[in-house]
Enzyme design. Sequence first.
Site, PDB file in Angstrom:
ATOM      1  N   ASN A  71       0.837  -1.210   0.000  1.00 33.49           N
ATOM      2  CA  ASN A  71       0.000   0.000   0.000  1.00 33.49           C
ATOM      3  C   ASN A  71       0.864   1.249   0.000  1.00 33.49           C
ATOM      4  O   ASN A  71       1.908   1.306   0.633  1.00 33.49           O
ATOM      5  CB  ASN A  71      -0.925   0.003   1.216  1.00 33.49           C
ATOM      6  CG  ASN A  71      -1.876  -1.174   1.194  1.00 33.49           C
ATOM      7  OD1 ASN A  71      -1.995  -1.840   0.163  1.00 33.49           O
ATOM      8  ND2 ASN A  71      -2.524  -1.450   2.291  1.00 33.49           N
ATOM      9  N   VAL A  72       0.365   2.254  -0.699  1.00 29.73           N
ATOM     10  CA  VAL A  72       1.100   3.519  -0.798  1.00 29.73           C
ATOM     11  C   VAL A  72       0.423   4.602   0.051  1.00 29.73           C
ATOM     12  O   VAL A  72       0.838   5.751   0.035  1.00 29.73           O
ATOM     13  CB  VAL A  72       1.198   3.980  -2.279  1.00 29.73           C
ATOM     14  CG1 VAL A  72       1.970   2.980  -3.113  1.00 29.73           C
ATOM     15  CG2 VAL A  72      -0.197   4.226  -2.897  1.00 29.73           C
ATOM     16  N   HIS A 102       5.964  -0.813  -2.809  1.00 31.68           N
ATOM     17  CA  HIS A 102       5.402  -0.132  -3.990  1.00 31.68           C
ATOM     18  C   HIS A 102       5.460   1.388  -3.861  1.00 31.68           C
ATOM     19  O   HIS A 102       4.739   2.099  -4.561  1.00 31.68           O
ATOM     20  CB  HIS A 102       3.957  -0.589  -4.254  1.00 31.68           C
ATOM     21  CG  HIS A 102       3.877  -1.985  -4.796  1.00 31.68           C
ATOM     22  ND1 HIS A 102       2.691  -2.685  -4.925  1.00 31.68           N
ATOM     23  CD2 HIS A 102       4.840  -2.824  -5.254  1.00 31.68           C
ATOM     24  CE1 HIS A 102       2.945  -3.887  -5.436  1.00 31.68           C
ATOM     25  NE2 HIS A 102       4.231  -4.004  -5.634  1.00 31.68           N
ATOM     26  N   CYS A 142      14.744  22.484  -9.197  1.00 28.81           N
ATOM     27  CA  CYS A 142      15.182  22.746 -10.578  1.00 28.81           C
ATOM     28  C   CYS A 142      14.028  23.092 -11.521  1.00 28.81           C
ATOM     29  O   CYS A 142      14.266  23.386 -12.694  1.00 28.81           O
ATOM     30  CB  CYS A 142      15.950  21.538 -11.113  1.00 28.81           C
ATOM     31  SG  CYS A 142      14.885  20.164 -11.574  1.00 28.81           S
ATOM     32  N   SER A 172      -4.655  -9.715  -3.060  1.00 29.03           N
ATOM     33  CA  SER A 172      -4.978 -10.772  -4.020  1.00 29.03           C
ATOM     34  C   SER A 172      -3.716 -11.564  -4.351  1.00 29.03           C
ATOM     35  O   SER A 172      -3.795 -12.627  -4.952  1.00 29.03           O
ATOM     36  CB  SER A 172      -5.541 -10.150  -5.297  1.00 29.03           C
ATOM     37  OG  SER A 172      -4.585  -9.278  -5.875  1.00 29.03           O
TER      38      SER A 172
HETATM   39  P1  OAD Z   1      -6.119  -6.094  -4.820  1.00 29.49           P
HETATM   40  O1  OAD Z   1      -7.210  -5.135  -5.096  1.00 29.49           O
HETATM   41  O2  OAD Z   1      -5.571  -6.887  -5.946  1.00 29.49           O
HETATM   42  O3  OAD Z   1      -6.599  -7.131  -3.718  1.00 29.49           O
HETATM   43  C1  OAD Z   1      -7.246  -6.713  -2.546  1.00 29.49           C
HETATM   44  C2  OAD Z   1      -7.579  -7.943  -1.739  1.00 29.49           C
HETATM   45  O4  OAD Z   1      -8.141  -7.508  -0.514  1.00 29.49           O
HETATM   46  C3  OAD Z   1      -8.595  -8.868  -2.398  1.00 29.49           C
HETATM   47  O5  OAD Z   1      -8.063 -10.192  -2.352  1.00 29.49           O
HETATM   48  C4  OAD Z   1      -9.839  -8.736  -1.525  1.00 29.49           C
HETATM   49  O6  OAD Z   1     -10.554  -9.955  -1.423  1.00 29.49           O
HETATM   50  C5  OAD Z   1      -9.240  -8.348  -0.203  1.00 29.49           C
HETATM   51  N1  OAD Z   1     -10.107  -7.569   0.692  1.00 29.49           N
HETATM   52  C6  OAD Z   1     -10.986  -6.595   0.368  1.00 29.49           C
HETATM   53  N2  OAD Z   1     -11.529  -6.056   1.465  1.00 29.49           N
HETATM   54  C7  OAD Z   1     -10.977  -6.705   2.532  1.00 29.49           C
HETATM   55  C8  OAD Z   1     -11.129  -6.612   3.948  1.00 29.49           C
HETATM   56  N3  OAD Z   1     -11.939  -5.738   4.511  1.00 29.49           N
HETATM   57  N4  OAD Z   1     -10.395  -7.451   4.714  1.00 29.49           N
HETATM   58  C9  OAD Z   1      -9.559  -8.358   4.148  1.00 29.49           C
HETATM   59  N5  OAD Z   1      -9.382  -8.496   2.833  1.00 29.49           N
HETATM   60  C10 OAD Z   1     -10.073  -7.683   2.034  1.00 29.49           C
HETATM   61  O7  OAD Z   1      -4.971  -5.257  -4.052  1.00 29.49           O
HETATM   62  P2  OAD Z   1      -3.448  -5.668  -3.808  1.00 29.49           P
HETATM   63  O8  OAD Z   1      -3.296  -7.122  -3.640  1.00 29.49           O
HETATM   64  O9  OAD Z   1      -2.932  -4.768  -2.757  1.00 29.49           O
HETATM   65  O10 OAD Z   1       0.240  -2.015  -7.411  1.00 29.49           O
HETATM   66  O11 OAD Z   1      -2.826  -5.236  -5.196  1.00 29.49           O
HETATM   67  C11 OAD Z   1      -1.455  -5.341  -5.388  1.00 29.49           C
HETATM   68  C12 OAD Z   1      -0.978  -4.232  -6.243  1.00 29.49           C
HETATM   69  O12 OAD Z   1      -1.766  -4.128  -7.431  1.00 29.49           O
HETATM   70  C13 OAD Z   1      -1.105  -2.842  -5.643  1.00 29.49           C
HETATM   71  O13 OAD Z   1      -0.063  -2.527  -4.770  1.00 29.49           O
HETATM   72  C14 OAD Z   1      -1.086  -1.971  -6.851  1.00 29.49           C
HETATM   73  C15 OAD Z   1      -2.060  -2.742  -7.694  1.00 29.49           C
HETATM   74  O14 OAD Z   1      -1.991  -2.517  -9.039  1.00 29.49           O
HETATM   75  C16 OAD Z   1       0.733  -0.981  -8.044  1.00 29.49           C
HETATM   76  O15 OAD Z   1       0.121   0.068  -8.170  1.00 29.49           O
HETATM   77  C17 OAD Z   1       2.104  -1.219  -8.563  1.00 29.49           C
END
Ligand code: OAD
Length: 247
Positions: A98-99, A115, A147, A186
């Site tokens: 997370n950012v 990230h 700059c 995910s």
């Molecule tokens: P995703 O959106 O791919 O996944 C979010 C996950 O959180 C899913 O598996 C949901 O089921 C779960 N979820 C949602 N609400 C929840 C809750 N209240 N409690 C527990 N789980 C919950 O997000 P990330 O896996 O973080 O990268 O995505 C990875 C990267 O993809 C991000 O850092 C970003 C994105 O593109 C960049 O921007 C480089």
Amino acid sequence: MLEPSLWLASAQRLCVLTGAGVSAESGIPTFRGPGGLWRQYKPEELATPQAFRRDPNLVWEWYDWRRQLIAKAEPNPAHRALVELEKRAPKFTLITQNVDGLHRRAGSRNIIHVHGDIWLVRCTVCGRQDQNEIVPLPEIPPHCSGCGGLLRPGVVWFGESLPAQEWEAATRAARQCDLFLVIGTSAAVMPAGGLAMDARSAGARVIEINAEETGLSRYVDVSLRGPAGELLPALLKEGIPNSDRLL
Ligand code: OAD
């Protein structure tokens, strides 16, 4: 005491990987789930170096909007439970994709941002990096106070490498831990999504906490299904509210 709570209580070297799901209960949209950002927007138009070169205004407008959303959000019980875990575990590393900076705002200390950080801006000309928490931004796209060059968000975009030092620290922590928690991700984006399996191959137990089943679920030791803001505090309190969530 249920096994995952026992593992948590006895972990010597605890490593946690979080993703957008950990901030969902703070009102910040995830990327891939229902209402996810990548269901509404195209990553190739907003989160790649090519997109930024093509249209820095559009990219900055989107980041400015996200910064405003995040600025209004507060850390939730999942963030706070991780602060508590850090106090309890002899060794604790929090790796986040997370950012949004919510782990830091909650009070977590040993955080690795693999990230990047939406509150950092970096000059595309001189490379100067600054913390910038002004919302909304007064100028879009913003320019370097040193700059005058074009600034970019201090985040990692698709097609870019992860910051080397952070990534090395993250892989080391994953390989050296005895318990790995993977929360609200995910695990679809590599290489960060592979850390849980790296930890497992190196001998750690892995607990997943996620609202839904993921590609990781069947490979981990325990997959707990539900909101992180409920399950994590419950785990810390040595019990899980609905044991049918224990898969
Ligand atoms: P995703 O959106 O791919 O996944 C979010 C996950 O959180 C899913 O598996 C949901 O089921 C779960 N979820 C949602 N609400 C929840 C809750 N209240 N409690 C527990 N789980 C919950 O997000 P990330 O896996 O973080 O990268 O995505 C990875 C990267 O993809 C991000 O850092 C970003 C994105 O593109 C960049 O921007 C480089």
